[in-house]
Motif scaffolding. Sequence first.
Motif, PDB file in Angstrom:
ATOM      1  N   ARG A 272     -14.104  60.046  18.241  1.00  0.00           N
ATOM      2  CA  ARG A 272     -15.021  60.563  19.251  1.00  0.00           C
ATOM      3  C   ARG A 272     -16.388  60.773  18.625  1.00  0.00           C
ATOM      4  NH1 ARG A 272     -15.439  66.264  19.429  1.00  0.00           N
ATOM      5  NH2 ARG A 272     -14.263  67.237  17.762  1.00  0.00           N
ATOM      6  N   ASN A 273     -17.382  60.622  19.428  1.00  0.00           N
ATOM      7  CA  ASN A 273     -18.754  60.781  18.967  1.00  0.00           C
ATOM      8  C   ASN A 273     -19.142  62.249  19.099  1.00  0.00           C
ATOM      9  OD1 ASN A 273     -21.124  59.925  17.908  1.00  0.00           O
ATOM     10  ND2 ASN A 273     -21.959  59.149  19.823  1.00  0.00           N
ATOM     11  N   THR A 274     -19.326  62.916  17.985  1.00  0.00           N
ATOM     12  CA  THR A 274     -19.652  64.333  18.000  1.00  0.00           C
ATOM     13  C   THR A 274     -21.162  64.538  18.036  1.00  0.00           C
ATOM     14  OG1 THR A 274     -19.760  64.508  15.591  1.00  0.00           O
ATOM     15  CG2 THR A 274     -17.581  64.835  16.628  1.00  0.00           C
ATOM     16  N   LYS A 275     -21.575  65.757  18.393  1.00  0.00           N
ATOM     17  CA  LYS A 275     -22.996  66.092  18.398  1.00  0.00           C
ATOM     18  C   LYS A 275     -23.583  65.959  16.993  1.00  0.00           C
ATOM     19  CE  LYS A 275     -22.777  69.245  22.317  1.00  0.00           C
ATOM     20  NZ  LYS A 275     -22.928  70.627  22.770  1.00  0.00           N
ATOM     21  N   GLN A 276     -22.798  66.371  15.991  1.00  0.00           N
ATOM     22  CA  GLN A 276     -23.267  66.276  14.614  1.00  0.00           C
ATOM     23  C   GLN A 276     -23.479  64.817  14.216  1.00  0.00           C
ATOM     24  OE1 GLN A 276     -20.525  68.037  15.481  1.00  0.00           O
ATOM     25  NE2 GLN A 276     -20.641  70.090  14.606  1.00  0.00           N
ATOM     26  N   ARG A 277     -22.535  63.954  14.556  1.00  0.00           N
ATOM     27  CA  ARG A 277     -22.652  62.544  14.203  1.00  0.00           C
ATOM     28  C   ARG A 277     -23.859  61.912  14.901  1.00  0.00           C
ATOM     29  NH1 ARG A 277     -17.589  60.341  15.390  1.00  0.00           N
ATOM     30  NH2 ARG A 277     -16.949  61.654  13.667  1.00  0.00           N
TER      31      ARG A 277
ATOM     32  N   ASN B 235     -19.761  62.038   7.841  1.00  0.00           N
ATOM     33  CA  ASN B 235     -20.244  61.274   8.987  1.00  0.00           C
ATOM     34  C   ASN B 235     -21.074  60.067   8.575  1.00  0.00           C
ATOM     35  OD1 ASN B 235     -19.522  62.359  11.794  1.00  0.00           O
ATOM     36  ND2 ASN B 235     -19.865  64.202  10.576  1.00  0.00           N
ATOM     37  N   LEU B 236     -21.791  60.151   7.476  1.00  0.00           N
ATOM     38  CA  LEU B 236     -22.493  58.969   6.978  1.00  0.00           C
ATOM     39  C   LEU B 236     -21.492  57.873   6.646  1.00  0.00           C
ATOM     40  CD1 LEU B 236     -25.236  60.581   4.723  1.00  0.00           C
ATOM     41  CD2 LEU B 236     -25.614  59.243   6.816  1.00  0.00           C
ATOM     42  N   ASN B 237     -20.379  58.245   6.022  1.00  0.00           N
ATOM     43  CA  ASN B 237     -19.331  57.264   5.718  1.00  0.00           C
ATOM     44  C   ASN B 237     -18.749  56.674   6.994  1.00  0.00           C
ATOM     45  OD1 ASN B 237     -19.552  57.483   2.922  1.00  0.00           O
ATOM     46  ND2 ASN B 237     -18.127  59.180   2.834  1.00  0.00           N
ATOM     47  N   LEU B 238     -18.498  57.508   7.996  1.00  0.00           N
ATOM     48  CA  LEU B 238     -17.958  57.013   9.273  1.00  0.00           C
ATOM     49  C   LEU B 238     -18.952  56.095   9.970  1.00  0.00           C
ATOM     50  CD1 LEU B 238     -16.287  60.254  10.695  1.00  0.00           C
ATOM     51  CD2 LEU B 238     -15.124  58.160   9.965  1.00  0.00           C
ATOM     52  N   LEU B 239     -20.230  56.452   9.962  1.00  0.00           N
ATOM     53  CA  LEU B 239     -21.250  55.619  10.595  1.00  0.00           C
ATOM     54  C   LEU B 239     -21.371  54.269   9.899  1.00  0.00           C
ATOM     55  CD1 LEU B 239     -23.903  58.390  11.276  1.00  0.00           C
ATOM     56  CD2 LEU B 239     -22.669  57.058  13.023  1.00  0.00           C
ATOM     57  N   GLU B 240     -21.168  54.270   8.591  1.00  0.00           N
ATOM     58  CA  GLU B 240     -21.165  52.995   7.862  1.00  0.00           C
ATOM     59  C   GLU B 240     -19.930  52.177   8.238  1.00  0.00           C
ATOM     60  OE1 GLU B 240     -21.486  51.159   3.374  1.00  0.00           O
ATOM     61  OE2 GLU B 240     -21.156  53.302   3.610  1.00  0.00           O
TER      62      GLU B 240
ATOM     63  N   ILE C 264     -24.808  52.034  10.658  1.00  0.00           N
ATOM     64  CA  ILE C 264     -25.792  52.052   9.579  1.00  0.00           C
ATOM     65  C   ILE C 264     -25.200  51.261   8.420  1.00  0.00           C
ATOM     66  CG2 ILE C 264     -26.796  54.286  10.220  1.00  0.00           C
ATOM     67  CD1 ILE C 264     -25.171  55.560   7.916  1.00  0.00           C
ATOM     68  N   ILE C 265     -26.019  50.976   7.416  1.00  0.00           N
ATOM     69  CA  ILE C 265     -25.487  50.382   6.193  1.00  0.00           C
ATOM     70  C   ILE C 265     -25.862  51.270   5.011  1.00  0.00           C
ATOM     71  CG2 ILE C 265     -25.492  48.013   7.055  1.00  0.00           C
ATOM     72  CD1 ILE C 265     -27.965  47.505   5.285  1.00  0.00           C
TER      73      ILE C 265
END
Length: 137
Positions: free
Chosen positions: A4-9, A47-52, A57-58
């Motif tokens: 799920r997409n959280t506010k923090q993410r 969250n940076l790891n999850l976004l990658e 993101i990269i």
Amino acid sequence: MQRRNTKQRTLILDIVRAHGDHPTAEDIYRDVHEQNPKVSRGTVYRNLNLLEETGDIISIEVPGGNRFDRRCDPHAHVICCSCGAVCDTMVEHDHTLDSMVERQTGYIITRHETLFYGICPSCQEKKAQNEDAQASA
């Protein structure tokens, strides 16, 4: 597994996308913390790891630690050996290298990165100013 997409993410992604300078995780944490002091460093890093992982993101592995990039298209980077600045280049990504390396090694290439190393204009200017100051002394 869909996450799920959280506010923090969402906040973290917005901050990465607002940067044009390939920030470190710590840079991103400081920006997040300014907007929401309740977000922990661990939450930012996770969250940076999850976004990658999701391709939003990269991450660019450079000396001194990873940098994060809002651009996910294949492109090259140049890194300053003096101050560590990272910026995009306009050099076209060469996809033919993938198949050439596959033929040579037997690997199935999923991606490649091109990194150039040099001295940025700002560091060149500082060096020239220091040399001028020393010559005047």
